[in-house]
Each structure stands twice: as structure tokens, then as C-alpha cells.
Write a protein that holds these residues in place. Structure first.
Motif, PDB file in Angstrom:
ATOM      1  N   GLU A 103       4.911   0.048   1.323  1.00 23.36           N
ATOM      2  CA  GLU A 103       5.923   1.082   1.049  1.00 23.36           C
ATOM      3  C   GLU A 103       6.843   1.308   2.245  1.00 23.36           C
ATOM      4  O   GLU A 103       8.059   1.441   2.111  1.00 23.36           O
ATOM      5  CB  GLU A 103       5.199   2.372   0.691  1.00 23.36           C
ATOM      6  CG  GLU A 103       6.107   3.551   0.476  1.00 23.36           C
ATOM      7  CD  GLU A 103       5.269   4.732   0.006  1.00 23.36           C
ATOM      8  OE1 GLU A 103       5.069   5.651   0.798  1.00 23.36           O
ATOM      9  OE2 GLU A 103       4.794   4.707  -1.158  1.00 23.36           O
ATOM     10  N   LYS A 104       6.233   1.342   3.428  1.00 20.98           N
ATOM     11  CA  LYS A 104       7.041   1.619   4.629  1.00 20.98           C
ATOM     12  C   LYS A 104       7.969   0.447   4.906  1.00 20.98           C
ATOM     13  O   LYS A 104       9.101   0.629   5.367  1.00 20.98           O
ATOM     14  CB  LYS A 104       6.133   1.900   5.835  1.00 20.98           C
ATOM     15  CG  LYS A 104       5.626   3.333   5.926  1.00 20.98           C
ATOM     16  CD  LYS A 104       4.899   3.779   4.700  1.00 20.98           C
ATOM     17  CE  LYS A 104       4.581   5.230   4.587  1.00 20.98           C
ATOM     18  NZ  LYS A 104       3.950   5.546   3.296  1.00 20.98           N
ATOM     19  N   MET A 119      -8.447  -2.261  -4.554  1.00 24.74           N
ATOM     20  CA  MET A 119      -8.919  -2.286  -3.166  1.00 24.74           C
ATOM     21  C   MET A 119      -9.826  -1.092  -2.932  1.00 24.74           C
ATOM     22  O   MET A 119      -9.534   0.009  -3.380  1.00 24.74           O
ATOM     23  CB  MET A 119      -7.735  -2.235  -2.201  1.00 24.74           C
ATOM     24  CG  MET A 119      -6.996  -3.553  -2.139  1.00 24.74           C
ATOM     25  SD  MET A 119      -5.868  -3.609  -0.768  1.00 24.74           S
ATOM     26  CE  MET A 119      -4.613  -2.503  -1.335  1.00 24.74           C
ATOM     27  N   ASP A 160       0.658  13.223   6.098  1.00 23.14           N
ATOM     28  CA  ASP A 160       0.289  14.395   5.314  1.00 23.14           C
ATOM     29  C   ASP A 160      -1.024  14.889   5.924  1.00 23.14           C
ATOM     30  O   ASP A 160      -2.006  14.143   5.941  1.00 23.14           O
ATOM     31  CB  ASP A 160       0.090  13.951   3.857  1.00 23.14           C
ATOM     32  CG  ASP A 160       0.160  15.090   2.877  1.00 23.14           C
ATOM     33  OD1 ASP A 160       0.202  16.246   3.329  1.00 23.14           O
ATOM     34  OD2 ASP A 160       0.182  14.817   1.660  1.00 23.14           O
ATOM     35  N   ASP A 184       1.668   9.729   4.389  1.00 21.30           N
ATOM     36  CA  ASP A 184       0.314   9.230   4.106  1.00 21.30           C
ATOM     37  C   ASP A 184      -0.751  10.228   4.551  1.00 21.30           C
ATOM     38  O   ASP A 184      -0.621  10.841   5.620  1.00 21.30           O
ATOM     39  CB  ASP A 184       0.088   7.908   4.845  1.00 21.30           C
ATOM     40  CG  ASP A 184       1.115   6.859   4.459  1.00 21.30           C
ATOM     41  OD1 ASP A 184       1.582   6.888   3.306  1.00 21.30           O
ATOM     42  OD2 ASP A 184       1.455   6.019   5.319  1.00 21.30           O
ATOM     43  N   GLY A 233       4.912   5.530  -4.305  1.00 21.81           N
ATOM     44  CA  GLY A 233       4.087   4.746  -5.214  1.00 21.81           C
ATOM     45  C   GLY A 233       4.040   5.381  -6.595  1.00 21.81           C
ATOM     46  O   GLY A 233       4.270   6.584  -6.756  1.00 21.81           O
ATOM     47  N   ALA A 269       6.727   8.206   1.127  1.00 19.61           N
ATOM     48  CA  ALA A 269       5.647   9.191   0.984  1.00 19.61           C
ATOM     49  C   ALA A 269       5.038   9.408   2.364  1.00 19.61           C
ATOM     50  O   ALA A 269       5.082   8.514   3.214  1.00 19.61           O
ATOM     51  CB  ALA A 269       4.585   8.657   0.029  1.00 19.61           C
ATOM     52  N   ASN A 304       8.620  18.220   3.263  1.00 19.72           N
ATOM     53  CA  ASN A 304       8.958  17.459   4.483  1.00 19.72           C
ATOM     54  C   ASN A 304      10.326  16.795   4.397  1.00 19.72           C
ATOM     55  O   ASN A 304      11.019  16.648   5.399  1.00 19.72           O
ATOM     56  CB  ASN A 304       7.866  16.429   4.800  1.00 19.72           C
ATOM     57  CG  ASN A 304       8.140  15.063   4.196  1.00 19.72           C
ATOM     58  OD1 ASN A 304       8.857  14.248   4.782  1.00 19.72           O
ATOM     59  ND2 ASN A 304       7.596  14.802   3.022  1.00 19.72           N
ATOM     60  N   ASP A 336       1.736   6.307  -8.490  1.00 16.55           N
ATOM     61  CA  ASP A 336       0.750   7.356  -8.771  1.00 16.55           C
ATOM     62  C   ASP A 336       1.264   8.752  -8.446  1.00 16.55           C
ATOM     63  O   ASP A 336       0.688   9.731  -8.912  1.00 16.55           O
ATOM     64  CB  ASP A 336      -0.544   7.104  -7.971  1.00 16.55           C
ATOM     65  CG  ASP A 336      -0.281   7.065  -6.479  1.00 16.55           C
ATOM     66  OD1 ASP A 336       0.724   6.451  -6.059  1.00 16.55           O
ATOM     67  OD2 ASP A 336      -1.070   7.660  -5.713  1.00 16.55           O
ATOM     68  N   TRP A 375       0.479  19.917  -1.678  1.00 15.71           N
ATOM     69  CA  TRP A 375       1.626  19.183  -2.219  1.00 15.71           C
ATOM     70  C   TRP A 375       2.938  19.950  -2.051  1.00 15.71           C
ATOM     71  O   TRP A 375       3.986  19.355  -1.828  1.00 15.71           O
ATOM     72  CB  TRP A 375       1.406  18.816  -3.695  1.00 15.71           C
ATOM     73  CG  TRP A 375       0.772  17.461  -3.826  1.00 15.71           C
ATOM     74  CD1 TRP A 375      -0.543  17.192  -4.068  1.00 15.71           C
ATOM     75  CD2 TRP A 375       1.420  16.197  -3.694  1.00 15.71           C
ATOM     76  NE1 TRP A 375      -0.748  15.838  -4.093  1.00 15.71           N
ATOM     77  CE2 TRP A 375       0.440  15.197  -3.878  1.00 15.71           C
ATOM     78  CE3 TRP A 375       2.737  15.796  -3.445  1.00 15.71           C
ATOM     79  CZ2 TRP A 375       0.727  13.834  -3.818  1.00 15.71           C
ATOM     80  CZ3 TRP A 375       3.032  14.445  -3.379  1.00 15.71           C
ATOM     81  CH2 TRP A 375       2.039  13.474  -3.571  1.00 15.71           C
TER      82      TRP A 375
HETATM   83  O1  ME8 Z   1      -0.326  10.203  -1.946  1.00 13.69           O
HETATM   84  N1  ME8 Z   1      -0.675  -0.214  -3.320  1.00 13.69           N
HETATM   85  O2  ME8 Z   1      -0.798   9.874   0.294  1.00 13.69           O
HETATM   86  P1  ME8 Z   1      -1.614   8.496   0.224  1.00 13.69           P
HETATM   87  C1  ME8 Z   1       0.562   0.271  -3.102  1.00 13.69           C
HETATM   88  N2  ME8 Z   1      -0.008  12.257   0.904  1.00 13.69           N
HETATM   89  N3  ME8 Z   1       0.799   1.535  -2.676  1.00 13.69           N
HETATM   90  C2  ME8 Z   1      -0.250   2.323  -2.460  1.00 13.69           C
HETATM   91  C3  ME8 Z   1      -1.584   1.884  -2.633  1.00 13.69           C
HETATM   92  C4  ME8 Z   1      -1.775   0.539  -3.097  1.00 13.69           C
HETATM   93  N4  ME8 Z   1      -2.975   0.018  -3.303  1.00 13.69           N
HETATM   94  N5  ME8 Z   1      -2.402   2.905  -2.312  1.00 13.69           N
HETATM   95  C5  ME8 Z   1      -1.611   3.951  -1.943  1.00 13.69           C
HETATM   96  C6  ME8 Z   1      -0.310  10.559  -0.783  1.00 13.69           C
HETATM   97  N6  ME8 Z   1      -0.313   3.600  -2.032  1.00 13.69           N
HETATM   98  C7  ME8 Z   1       0.373  11.864  -0.405  1.00 13.69           C
HETATM   99  C8  ME8 Z   1       1.872  11.675  -0.507  1.00 13.69           C
HETATM  100  S1  ME8 Z   1       4.395  12.554  -0.293  1.00 13.69           S
HETATM  101  C9  ME8 Z   1       5.155  14.040  -0.169  1.00 13.69           C
HETATM  102  C10 ME8 Z   1       2.690  12.911  -0.200  1.00 13.69           C
HETATM  103  C11 ME8 Z   1       0.862   4.456  -1.752  1.00 13.69           C
HETATM  104  O3  ME8 Z   1      -1.970   8.217   1.638  1.00 13.69           O
HETATM  105  C12 ME8 Z   1       0.868   5.688  -2.632  1.00 13.69           C
HETATM  106  O4  ME8 Z   1       1.356   5.338  -3.906  1.00 13.69           O
HETATM  107  O5  ME8 Z   1      -2.693   8.575  -0.788  1.00 13.69           O
HETATM  108  C13 ME8 Z   1       1.777   6.607  -1.854  1.00 13.69           C
HETATM  109  O6  ME8 Z   1       3.143   6.384  -2.175  1.00 13.69           O
HETATM  110  C14 ME8 Z   1       1.506   6.213  -0.402  1.00 13.69           C
HETATM  111  O7  ME8 Z   1       0.800   4.952  -0.440  1.00 13.69           O
HETATM  112  C15 ME8 Z   1       0.666   7.235   0.339  1.00 13.69           C
HETATM  113  O8  ME8 Z   1      -0.550   7.429  -0.309  1.00 13.69           O
END
Ligand code: ME8
Length: 518
Positions: free
Chosen positions: A25-26, A313, A50, A12, A274, A10, A235, A276, A229
Motif C-alpha cells: 500500500e505504501k 498470510m 495507528d 498501520d 485496503g 491507511a 489524521n 477491508d 477509528w
Molecule cells: O486497518 N494485503 O491498520 P492495519 C494487502 N489502522 N493489504 C493489507 C493486507 C494484505 N494481506 N493486510 C493489511 C488498519 N493490509 C487501521 C487503518 S486508517 C485511518 C486506519 C492493509 O495495520 C489494510 O487493508 O490492519 C490497510 O489498508 C493497511 O494494510 C493497514 O492495516
């Protein structure tokens, strides 16, 4: 040119500091990419940011900055973060770049020309935080919206919509016929349930520029910018297209493009995301690709969410894990190890500082670190650091672990692979205790036996370096250096018993994971 394994994460949201969830995730995506490279495949790993949308625009205004300047300043922090995590990403996407914007506009123009969009007025409750209109399903029993949606406003707006409904049955059939498209299984069932029991709402893909101008201008109507989105999902294909991947470039058809026949990326092999944002990746994205006539990615892999001490968190309550602070104190490999060993890809996890310290001490310092340190120190002390003749006492057990690790890596079962690797660490530590080389060293009659033991231990350390490379690259490299081996332990094929040759002189042992008094 054979197809490269193409792995993405994803992107971020730039407005905020990188946190544990982003890091997790990374790291998953990095380990998967490194494992493919180790197994002999060419791989391409894309991550990034993002940057558009109302959230970013509001955050920039709050800081008194132009959105572009605001994003540029924060992007430096995020790129540094990717380096701290030791990601081996091949590119870093920023949606504010021309190369990405051109592709988004080309796709919008084409889908519009082909009749996939229509314009309509919509009235509803809008959450800026989630950048979306809410429905009655989002209401709590008392009729109010959850505070997690932030400020919710009553909004009437004319926008462009993407026709999703027409593709709903196709997507159900596709997922049923390609069960590995969404993983783990329970996430696939969740997507199928959603598709089978609801009628898809068409997707609003624009925002009026007079309300929100921080977005990619819609090429066929200057009064609108692109919904964040729609911009962000693109991307995954805009970067391959911009780099000249032939399939992506053809689908996107934005000009001018230099085709690079050497680059074979699309379709993506794996989108790591993730839980969500599953609907965006397993419903909207495949339908967008189908409308574009593009082949679909092989898999969307959804990981769970981290909590800390059993609670969500949250910056406001201060209940967060700062990955940079942990890495500064304990080292990147300790961090990479903990998140992958603690949490399998799928369920939710819970970070505790005590759990982190416990794994550091038991599995890294006393497990792996102790094994490597005592094996090499004894080889140094008793044989002047010179490797004795090849001995195969642990060969069968080591090769069994190598085979298991390979198959677990191929299935992206990273926690399982670490468990398999640690079974070899434990076995080798047990072997030291059973064979007691420090006693053998006192008896000249046992010299041949000591040679055998020392060989088996050193060779296990070498094999462990190769198996660990995708997970703990710094540690793996250190083990190789301490063994006096040149190059990197980055080829899985080197995990074959007997690689250490008699007469080879090792380097100097040093603690891999210093014990900490905590
Ligand atoms: O959703 N535990 O960005 P984001 C594990 N820009 N993973 C987590 C987490 C947690 N507590 N909190 C966030 C976005 N994530 C969009 C994505 S993709 C085309 C656009 C994960 O910065 C979340 O599930 O809110 C997502 O995969 C990533 O961090 C980025 O989250």
C-alpha cells in the motif's frame, strides 16, 4: 499557491511487524506521489501509524510497558521501514502526538456542540480485536462468531453515538453524482449496494475510560475516550490543519494554529487503502467530513489483499512474506517492481517466491539490466564512451511509450504503466538482436550504422530512467549515473527524444540486477 496533490495511506496498527500488505500500500502511494511530482505537480504524501485502542493497550500490558513507551519503541521500527521502502513521505503521523490530539478534540467539541452526537445504552457482543460491536449478520450459520473476531464478550455500555442515518441518502446521491469518488468501480458498487440495501447504524464514537483508557479523552465528558477509528480517520485532516493548511485549519478551528497560506492540501486527492477498510473510508469518513462542513476527498482507492502461496498470510502458521528480508536479499527496487507488476490495484494477489524470482530474472536481470548493460558497454567499447550524433530510428516508438506511460500514470494504472515501459525494454533488446552492433563493429564500412544503433540504444536507456523514476528510483538514478548524467531523472518532461547530445561522455556501466543462481 496552487493546490498540492495530497496523497495518504491507511495508518498501520503499531502493534505488529510491518508486513507485505503494509509495504504494498505504501509503495502504491509513493509511486503515485512521485509520478505527480515528476509530471510537474507539487505533491504531499502522508503516512504513519495507528496507536490508540484496546488492541494496543493489551499488547503493551502483555509486554509490561506503558502504552506510550510501547508505541514509541515500535514507531522507530515503522519509521525505519518507511525508509527501507524509500517512501518520499512528507510527514509521518502518530495519533499520540499533541498536534493530532488537539484537532480530534476540537472536532469532537464542535460536532457535539452542533448536535451530531447523543448518548445511549447499547448491549451487544463486542470484539476487542476488531474494536467493534458485532451484529447477528456477523454470525456463522451455526450461530457462533468467526474466530477472526477474536474473543467476543457480551457487553452493556453507555456511549456517545454519531448520527449517521440522517446522511445516508445524501451519501448515496453524492457517490452517484461523483462516480470517481470510490475506485475501482466494483468497490463503488459495493458501497452503493451497502448504502441502498441497509439502514446505517449510528456510529459509537466513544469507549468508557474505566474499560479502556488508551485513547484521546473526549473533551466534553471525562469518563470517555475517543473510539480509535474516529481518532484514526481524522489524521488525514489533522496533519494538514496542524501544518497550517488554510482549508483544514478553518474546518477544524482548533487553536492556536499558524496558517501557512503556501500550503494548500485539503481536500485530499487520494486515500489509498485496503479493501477491508472501505466502509470506514467511503461511508463514515465522508459523513464525518460533511458534518464538519469540510470538502470531501477526491478519491478513495481500494487495493486488494495479498496471500502467500494461495493461503491467507498468518504469523501463527508462519505463512508470511517478510518484506525486510526480501529487500535485504534482492534490493528495494526488485521488491517494488514485483508487487506493482504482479498485482493491479484492486483484485487480490498471490505472492510466490518462484514468481518473484522469475520476474527478477526475466524482467529485471535479463530484460532491463541486460539492455542497459550491453548498450552502455558497447558504447564504451566501440566509441570510448562518447555519444555519437543524434539518430531517430527508435524515436517514434519511444515517444509512443512515453505518451502511454504518462496517461496511465495520470489514471494511477501502475501495472499498465510498467507493461508499457517494458514494451520499450523488449523492443530495444530486440533492436540489439536485429541490428547486431557486435557484427557492425567488425566492419569499418558500417561505422555510421554503428553510430546510429549506439545512439538509439543509449537514448532509450536515458528515457527509461525517466519513466522508471517513480517506480524504481534507485535503478533510475543508477542508469543516469552510468550515462554520466548529472541530477536525478525525476522530471517526466526529460523523456523527450534527443536529450543525449553528441560528444557527451558516459560513465561506467555496471550490472543493475546481478544474476542470482537460484
Ligand atoms: O486497518 N494485503 O491498520 P492495519 C494487502 N489502522 N493489504 C493489507 C493486507 C494484505 N494481506 N493486510 C493489511 C488498519 N493490509 C487501521 C487503518 S486508517 C485511518 C486506519 C492493509 O495495520 C489494510 O487493508 O490492519 C490497510 O489498508 C493497511 O494494510 C493497514 O492495516
Amino acid at each position: 499557491m496552487s493546490k498540492r496533490v495530497y496523497v495518504t495511506t491507511a495508518i498501520d496498527y503499531v502493534n505488529g511487524q510491518p508486513h507485505l500488505g503494509h509495504a504494498y500500500e505504501k509503495i502504491i502511494a509513493d509511486v503515485i506521489t512521485r509520478s505527480r511530482r515528476s509530471l510537474g505537480r507539487e505533491a504531499f504524501f502522508l503516512t504513519g501509524l495507528d496507536e490508540h485502542g484496546q488492541k494496543v493497550q493489551q499488547a503493551a500490558i502483555a509486554e509490561g510497558k506503558q502504552p506510550q513507551k510501547y508505541c514509541d519503541d515500535l514507531a522507530a521500527t515503522w519509521e525505519a521501514f518507511a525508509n527501507q521502502l524509500q517512501l518520499t513521505n512528507d510527514d509521518f503521523v502518530r495519533p499520540t502526538s499533541k498536534r493530532h490530539k488537539d484537532v480530534v478534540q476540537a472536532i469532537l467539541a464542535r460536532l457535539n456542540a452542533e448536535g451530531h452526537f447523543y448518548k445511549a445504552i447499547y448491549r451487544g457482543f463486542y470484539s476487542t480485536k476488531e474494536e467493534t460491536f458485532l451484529t447477528d449478520k456477523d454470525r456463522r450459520p451455526d450461530g457462533t462468531f468467526d474466530p477472526s473476531f477474536g474473543e467476543v464478550v457480551d457487553l452493556e455500555e453507555e456511549n456517545y453515538y454519531f448520527k449517521l442515518k440522517a446522511h445516508q441518502q445524501w451519501l448515496i446521491d453524492y457517490i452517484e453524482q461523483n462516480p470517481s469518488f470510490v475506485a475501482p468501480d466494483y468497490r463503488r458498487n459495493e458501497v452503493l449496494g451497502l448504502l441502498k440495501h441497509n439502514t446505517l447504524e449510528d456510529l459509537c464514537i466513544t469507549r468508557p475510560a474505566n474499560r479502556l483508557n488508551w485513547g484521546i479523552p473526549v473533551p466534553f465528558d471525562p469518563n470517555y475516550v475517543t473510539y480509535v477509528w474516529f481518532d484514526a480517520l481524522v489524521n488525514y485532516i489533522s496533519i494538514p490543519a496542524a501544518l497550517g493548511d488554510p482549508v483544514a485549519a478553518q474546518v477544524v478551528n482548533s487553536q492556536p494554529l499558524n496558517i501557512n497560506p503556501q500550503l494548500s492540501l485539503w481536500p485530499a486527492d487520494l486515500h489509498v487503502i485496503g479493501k477491508d477498510i472501505l466502509k470506514f473510508h467511503a461511508v463514515y469518513w465522508p459523513i464525518m467530513l460533511k458534518a464538519m462542513g469540510a470538502p470531501l476527498p477526491k478519491q478513495v482507492l481500494a487495493h486488494g489483499w495479498w496471500q502467500k502461496d494461495g493461503e491467507k498470510m498468518s504469523k501463527t502458521t508462519g505463512n508470511v512474506v517478510d518484506p525486510v528480508a526480501v529487500i535485504d536479499e534482492w534490493g528495494i527496487d526488485a521488491f517494488r517492481f514485483y508487487v506493482l507488476r504482479e498485482l493491479d490495484i484492486g483484485p487480490d494477489g498471490n505472492w510466490t517466491d518462484a514468481g518473484f524470482r522469475g520476474r527478477y530474472s526475466a524482467e529485471l536481470a535479463n530484460g532491463l539490466g541486460n539492455l542497459v548493460n550491453r548498450s552502455l558497454s558497447m558504447l564504451k567499447r566501440y566509441r570510448n564512451g562518447v555519444v555519437p550524433a543524434v539518430s531517430n530510428e527508435l524515436a517514434v516508438e519511444a515517444e509512443k511509450v512515453v505518451a502511454e506511460t504518462r496517461s496511465l500514470l495520470e489514471r494511477n494504472e501502475l501495472q499498465g504503466a510498467l507493461l508499457a515501459i517494458w514494451s520499450l525494454v523488449t523492443r530495444a533488446n530486440q533492436y540489439v538482436d536485429q541490428t547486431a552492433p557486435f557484427k557492425l563493429a567488425k566492419d569499418p564500412q558500417q561505422s555510421g550504422r554503428l553510430d546510429e544503433v549506439l545512439y538509439n540504444l543509449a537514448e532509450v536507456c536515458r528515457i527509461l530512467a525517466v519513466l522508471l523514476w517513480p517506480f524504481l528510483p534507485t535503478t533510475a538514478r543508477k542508469i543516469y549515473q552510468q550515462l554520466g548524467l548529472v541530477g536525478e531523472p525525476d522530471k517526466f518532461s526529460a523523456a523527450k527524444w534527443g536529450g543525449l547530445k553528441a560528444g557527451h561522455a558516459i560513465g561506467s556501466p555496471a550490472a543493475l540486477f546481478p544474476r542470482k543462481d537460484v
